[in-house]
Design an enzyme around this catalytic site. Structure first.
Site, PDB file in Angstrom:
ATOM      1  N   ASP A  93       0.867  -1.184   0.000  1.00  0.00           N
ATOM      2  CA  ASP A  93       0.000   0.000   0.000  1.00  0.00           C
ATOM      3  C   ASP A  93       0.901   1.231   0.000  1.00  0.00           C
ATOM      4  OD1 ASP A  93      -2.292   1.529   0.118  1.00  0.00           O
ATOM      5  OD2 ASP A  93      -2.406   1.472   2.299  1.00  0.00           O
ATOM      6  N   ASP A 110       0.654   8.862 -12.418  1.00  0.00           N
ATOM      7  CA  ASP A 110       0.734   7.751 -13.370  1.00  0.00           C
ATOM      8  C   ASP A 110       2.172   7.290 -13.561  1.00  0.00           C
ATOM      9  OD1 ASP A 110      -1.980   7.865 -13.668  1.00  0.00           O
ATOM     10  OD2 ASP A 110      -1.961   8.743 -15.685  1.00  0.00           O
ATOM     11  N   ASP A 136      -3.740   2.688  -5.247  1.00  0.00           N
ATOM     12  CA  ASP A 136      -2.327   2.614  -4.862  1.00  0.00           C
ATOM     13  C   ASP A 136      -2.013   1.309  -4.126  1.00  0.00           C
ATOM     14  OD1 ASP A 136      -3.693   3.088  -2.524  1.00  0.00           O
ATOM     15  OD2 ASP A 136      -2.531   4.844  -1.923  1.00  0.00           O
TER      16      ASP A 136
END
Length: 199
Positions: A93, A110, A136
């Protein structure tokens, strides 16, 4: 072979003895066959593209959540009766990723995700699986590797200070990654949702 007058493959005919000497009718049939095969090759190409779009994340090219879950579930079911270590699941994460989008723009966000996906793919070998679960969140299945081995492999990513500092816009809230790892062995019979939650 062709599709809409664009070459897309090669069809070879050969013969032995009398069949070496084809006549006009043979060549007409061969020509018709190349058109049919050309159309079919095009359809197969489109089908493969659609399959890839439905199984991968469009930005990173990694497996999407559904495909990752289905592939890992099958893998765990196939080896559920073995007594050897099946592998380790790493759940990744990203920390303060939203700040990158907010302060540096979505193009930078991106760039982070595509660069990160290359780094994670580089860590994977053999039957390992790498996925972007969404946003994410990422996951890696280290096949037939224990937790200690998985940690060792991930250490180069965790310690990649230049990568994380490059995208840190607020030093009080640095860009980073939180990683949880769970080892799955042949004696355990947990479902995938439970494994993901534990990781």
């Amino acid at each position: 072979t062709k599709y809409k007058n664009k070459a897309n493959g090669l069809l070879i005919f050969w013969g032995i003895g009398e069949s070496k000497r084809g006549d006009g009718e043979d060549f007409f049939l061969f020509e018709q066959a190349t058109h049919l095969v050309g159309v079919e090759l095009h359809h197969l190409h489109i089908q493969k593209k659609l399959e890839k779009l439905s199984t991968t994340d469009p930005l990173t090219g990694l497996l999407n959540r559904r495909t990752f879950s289905e592939t890992l579930r099958r893998k765990l079911e196939e080896t559920s009766k073995t007594e050897i270590t099946k592998g380790s699941l790493a759940y990744i994460d990203l920390d303060n990723f939203k700040l990158i989008n907010d302060r540096l723009g979505h193009q930078a966000g991106d760039e982070v995700l595509t660069e990160l996906s290359k780094k994670l793919t580089h860590l994977a070998h053999g039957d390992d699986l790498v996925a972007r679960l969404g946003g994410d969140e990422f996951a890696i299945w280290f096949d037939a590797k224990g937790k200690r081995n998985a940690k060792s492999i991930l250490s180069s990513f965790i310690e990649d200070e230049p990568f994380f500092s490059k995208f840190t816009s607020d030093h009080s809230r640095p860009f980073g990654a939180s990683i949880g790892i769970i080892e799955i062995d042949g004696y355990e019979s947990k479902d995938l949702a439970q494994i993901m939650a534990e990781a």
